[in-house]
Write an enzyme that holds these catalytic residues in place. Structure first.
Site, PDB file in Angstrom:
ATOM      1  N   ARG A 123      -0.521  30.647  -2.189  1.00  0.00           N
ATOM      2  CA  ARG A 123      -1.189  29.455  -1.647  1.00  0.00           C
ATOM      3  C   ARG A 123      -2.570  29.339  -2.279  1.00  0.00           C
ATOM      4  NH1 ARG A 123      -3.805  30.256   2.592  1.00  0.00           N
ATOM      5  NH2 ARG A 123      -2.188  31.297   3.792  1.00  0.00           N
ATOM      6  N   TYR A 166      -2.880   1.257  -2.002  1.00  0.00           N
ATOM      7  CA  TYR A 166      -1.514   1.772  -1.863  1.00  0.00           C
ATOM      8  C   TYR A 166      -1.218   1.918  -0.355  1.00  0.00           C
ATOM      9  CZ  TYR A 166       2.365   5.066  -2.083  1.00  0.00           C
ATOM     10  OH  TYR A 166       3.568   5.688  -1.910  1.00  0.00           O
ATOM     11  N   ASP A 211      -8.530   6.526  -7.326  1.00  0.00           N
ATOM     12  CA  ASP A 211      -7.092   6.744  -7.496  1.00  0.00           C
ATOM     13  C   ASP A 211      -6.715   6.124  -8.849  1.00  0.00           C
ATOM     14  OD1 ASP A 211      -4.329   6.517  -7.533  1.00  0.00           O
ATOM     15  OD2 ASP A 211      -4.143   6.046  -5.404  1.00  0.00           O
ATOM     16  N   LYS A 260       4.055   9.789 -10.557  1.00  0.00           N
ATOM     17  CA  LYS A 260       4.208   8.585 -11.369  1.00  0.00           C
ATOM     18  C   LYS A 260       4.064   8.928 -12.863  1.00  0.00           C
ATOM     19  CE  LYS A 260       4.332   7.095  -7.140  1.00  0.00           C
ATOM     20  NZ  LYS A 260       3.189   6.544  -6.429  1.00  0.00           N
TER      21      LYS A 260
END
Ligand SMILES: *Cc1c(COP(=O)(O)O)cnc(C)c1O
Length: 380
Positions: free
Chosen positions: A47, A99, A171, A196
């Protein structure tokens, strides 16, 4: 190093000291042997850190001209980490054209923790100062916007943010680092849904951040480890592989995007085409200033302007797949009013320009003749 070289080599030095593998191995392990308590080789628990994820994080920092990268389980997990830099009572200034998932995270999750979100028209950067209060701690923008392809002037927003000591996060999913590098324009944090263009093959969900500032990086690494929404080693490998062809894919996305935009603009049954490369796009000059090309994302409306007309087009498409998401090698078509923005009331949608006849395309890297023929047969 220039950009194309960075996509292949950026951050990837000595990735496999054991055998000299050219690609970073997939370290599918949760933990690492210690010779004595605290005696480890830089990794204790996956982690906190994993060599495959670490290689990707360095590559992301490199292609965004940052110094530090972080990889998360999704784009929204990356945005979630940015918001956790804030405290109850802090305010966020953001765009009213976000978004949908980001909007939901802001209003349905973080408002309940005492953060306040002010939504505004960020295309008018000059009006930003009037909305800033002593509690404003973050400006969060997205450009080009989804699905209207509006452009926000990153440099102008960054200048105001710097003067007022407010963090600016961008973003950069729609543009990808091939087209635009927000950190170079003055942003503090750049975020991507790596699902994406960075991944580019519609086979992974992931989010990444990159920053230049060391102190900010350490705060984000702390949150990444403390909250735990990390990217796994397999997915990190896939996105690393994707990044190696980002420049080749983006070049073709841009060429095909331009050809599709021009085809639609000349079509007698098409009304408006939203693509920032057109000189009559309202923010074309800003796009020209901050982007290297105009990408493969565009939207259009039909002249008959009916819901059924638009649905009939998206249902007839054969090479374009009707699907949510974007940025993969395959061309996708979406109908925002009934898909991504269905939860926004019709009146609100239309205020944002999202008419019932609006169709959004993510133009892929297929042969352009096949894409144009497919659109022609579907539009009729
Ligand atoms: C997809 C997307 C996100 C969310 O990313 P996930 O990887 O789906 O969590 C955020 N911003 C933009 C612009 C997106 O397209």
């Amino acid at each position: 190093m220039k950009f194309n070289t960075k996509t292949i080599h950026g951050g990837l030095e000595n990735v496999d000291p054991a055998f000299g593998a050219v690609m970073p191995p997939i370290y599918q392990t949760s933990t690492y042997a210690q010779s004595k308590p605290g005696g480890h080789k830089g990794y204790e628990y996956s982690r906190t850190g994993n060599p495959t994820r670490g290689a990707l994080e360095k590559a992301v920092a490199s292609i965004e001209n940052g110094a530090y990268g972080m990889a998360f389980g999704s784009g929204l997990a990356a945005t979630d980490a940015i918001l956790k830099l804030l405290r109850s009572g802090d305010e966020v200034l953001t765009s009213n054209n976000l978004y949908g998932g980001t909007y939901r995270l802001f209003t349905k999750v973080f408002e309940d923790f005492g953060l306040k979100f002010n939504f505004m028209d960020m295309e008018d950067a000059a009006s930003l100062s009037a909305k800033i209060t002593p509690n404003t701690k973050l400006i969060f923008i997205e450009t080009p916007t989804n699905p209207m392809m509006n452009i926000i002037d990153i440099e102008a927003v960054a200048k105001i943010a710097k003067e007022q000591h407010i963090l600016l996060a961008v973003d950069n999913t729609f543009a990808s680092p091939y087209l635009q590098n927000p950190l170079d324009l003055g942003a503090d944090i750049v975020m991507h849904s790596a699902t994406k263009y960075l991944g580019g093959h519609s086979d992974v969900v992931m989010g990444v951040l990159a920053v230049k500032d060391e102190e900010l990086a350490h705060k984000l690494y702390f949150i990444q480890n403390a909250s735990g929404a990390i990217a796994g080693p397999q997915d990190s490998f896939l996105v690393l592989r994707g990044i190696k062809t980002l420049h080749l894919r983006m070049q073709r996305h841009c060429e095909n995007g331009r050809a599709v935009a021009e085809f639609l603009k000349a079509h007698t049954k098409i009304d408006k085409v939203y693509w920032p490369g057109f000189e009559d796009h309202p923010n074309h000059e800003i796009a020209k200033k901050q982007m290297r090309d105009y990408g493969g994302m565009l939207s259009f409306t039909t002249k008959d302007d009916t819901l059924n007309g638009a649905l009939s087009i998206v249902e007839k498409l054969k090479v374009f797949t009707l699907a949510e998401s974007l940025g993969g090698v395959e061309s996708l078509a979406g109908h925002p009013a009934s898909m991504t923005h269905a939860s926004v009331p019709k009146e609100e949608r239309e205020k944002l320009g999202i008419k019932d006849s609006l169709i959004r395309l993510s133009v892929g890297v297929e042969d352009i003749e096949d894409l144009l023929a497919d659109l022609q047969q579907a539009i009729g």
